[in-house]
Motif scaffolding. Structure first.
Motif, short mmCIF file in Angstrom:
data_model
loop_
_atom_site.label_atom_id
_atom_site.label_comp_id
_atom_site.label_asym_id
_atom_site.label_seq_id
_atom_site.Cartn_x
_atom_site.Cartn_y
_atom_site.Cartn_z
N HIS A 80 10.21 -4.34 2.93
CA HIS A 80 9.24 -3.34 3.41
C HIS A 80 7.84 -3.90 3.28
N ASP A 81 6.98 -3.52 4.19
CA ASP A 81 5.61 -4.05 4.21
C ASP A 81 4.82 -3.71 2.96
N ASN A 82 5.21 -2.65 2.26
CA ASN A 82 4.45 -2.22 1.09
C ASN A 82 5.21 -2.40 -0.22
N TRP A 128 -5.15 3.33 1.18
CA TRP A 128 -4.26 2.82 0.13
C TRP A 128 -3.18 3.84 -0.22
N GLN A 131 -0.35 3.87 2.26
CA GLN A 131 0.53 2.71 2.11
C GLN A 131 1.46 2.88 0.91
N LEU A 132 0.93 3.41 -0.19
CA LEU A 132 1.77 3.65 -1.36
C LEU A 132 2.89 4.63 -1.03
N GLY A 135 5.66 3.04 0.94
CA GLY A 135 6.54 2.27 0.08
C GLY A 135 7.48 3.16 -0.71
N ILE A 157 0.34 -2.46 -8.75
CA ILE A 157 0.16 -2.44 -7.30
C ILE A 157 -0.77 -3.59 -6.96
N ASP A 165 -4.40 -4.53 2.60
CA ASP A 165 -2.98 -4.21 2.49
C ASP A 165 -2.57 -4.23 1.02
N ILE A 166 -1.74 -3.28 0.62
CA ILE A 166 -1.27 -3.22 -0.76
C ILE A 166 0.26 -3.18 -0.80
N LYS A 167 0.80 -3.65 -1.94
CA LYS A 167 2.25 -3.67 -2.13
C LYS A 167 2.58 -3.24 -3.55
#
Length: 330
Positions: A80-82, A128, A131-132, A135, A157, A165-167
């Protein structure tokens, strides 16, 4: 052994099982259970993060180490991107140590990044946050049942400062997580939620992350000093206040990540927020003007009074919507 690239002197401290990855001596960070070093992918020519969990330092049995390894290997299946990408994991029985390699985000974790950039608009926080939630929605909708992170914090994170971008990182370590909560008696009901594999635990942690991003106050799900005061400090932006409160205050059914992404905190047009903020500023200006008139300050429609009113409106107008910096002093 020396290579081109890596840390300053290029000295390799360790090689991976497949000969593709090498670890340098540069320590990137250290947590409760693991140390993270800079590594290098010689096939792709990219930096990676090389994490080590020392079984001796953490008093882990062979069986516990094998369980942790299985959990880390499960993280390799996530795409997954995040979500941080896991490349390789193995157990070194001789050293009683688990090694696993992930992608590296050079801008570091979100907590440190936010503290470095103290003047931040709500638009970035919304980006952000969304995006979280993307995920978390992915984790909570796995075919084999919800995968609970259980310890989501801003320092777990990771962010690419060039793109924003965050993961989410540090997944699949539930064996170690249970130990962490056993050590923290003050974690109380929260640790029970995690051990019961409740989505509510991740939603609660997400709410703490959002509150931390708004207030610059580091928060931990096992210890939240002055949480009520922090929540009240964002009340001047009702949409943000209601959103965070929805995550933190259990008023029945816990909202899902998908439902939170549909919250007006994300969907409400920014123009509408600016109009509301402008209206509030005009109201404050009129109230102050009336108070000053009652006290005999100013001369009604005099030129000097008009200039003062214009300057006041400019000052109040500078406090619009996304320009607020949420911070708790003291």
């Amino acid at each position: 052994m020396s290579v081109n690239g890596g840390d300053d002197d290029g000295v390799v401290e360790q090689e991976g099982l497949l000969g593709r990855y090498v670890r340098y001596g540069e320590l990137l960070g250290r947590g409760r259970f693991k140390a993270v070093y800079r590594g290098f992918d010689e096939k792709q020519g990219t930096d990676v993060a090389w994490a080590k969990i020392d079984g001796n330092e953490n008093d882990l049995t062979k069986e516990e180490m094998e369980q942790v390894l299985r959990e880390v290997e499960d993280g390799q299946k996530l795409k997954h991107d995040n979500i941080i990408k896991y490349h390789l994991a193995w157990l070194d029985y001789d050293a009683h140590c688990i090694n696993f390699i992930t992608e590296l985000f050079t801008s570091g974790n979100l907590r440190d990044y936010r503290m470095k950039h103290k003047h931040l608009g709500m638009k970035a926080i919304r980006k952000w946050g969304k995006q979280l939630l993307a995920g978390l929605e992915y984790l909570h909708n796995q075919d084999d049942g919800p995968l609970i992170h259980g310890d989501l914090r801003c320092d777990k994170i990771y962010i690419n400062g060039h793109t924003g971008d965050i993961k989410i990182g540090d997944l699949g370590l539930s064996t170690l997580l249970e130990r962490r909560y056993r050590e923290k008696a003050e974690s109380g009901d929260y640790s029970n939620l995690v051990q019961a594999n409740k989505i509510m635990a991740d939603v609660y942690c997400f709410g703490l992350c959002m509150l931390e991003l708004m207030t610059l106050e580091p928060l931990d799900p096992t210890k939240q000093p002055q949480l009520d005061e922090l929540l009240e400090s964002v009340a001047k932006t009702p949409v943000a206040y209601n959103f965070v409160k929805r995550c933190l205050v259990n008023e029945g059914r816990t909202p899902t990540a998908a439902e939170l992404m549909a919250d007006e905190f994300f969907t409400r047009p920014e123009e509408e927020e600016r109009k509301e903020s402008s209206s509030m500023s005009r109201s404050k200006s009129q109230t102050l003007r009336s108070s000053m008139d009652l006290q005999g300050v100013g001369g009604g429609d005099s030129e000097a009074d008009q200039d003062f009113s214009s300057d006041l409106n400019k000052t109040l107008g500078s406090l619009k919507g996304d320009q607020f910096q949420f911070r708790v002093e003291g």
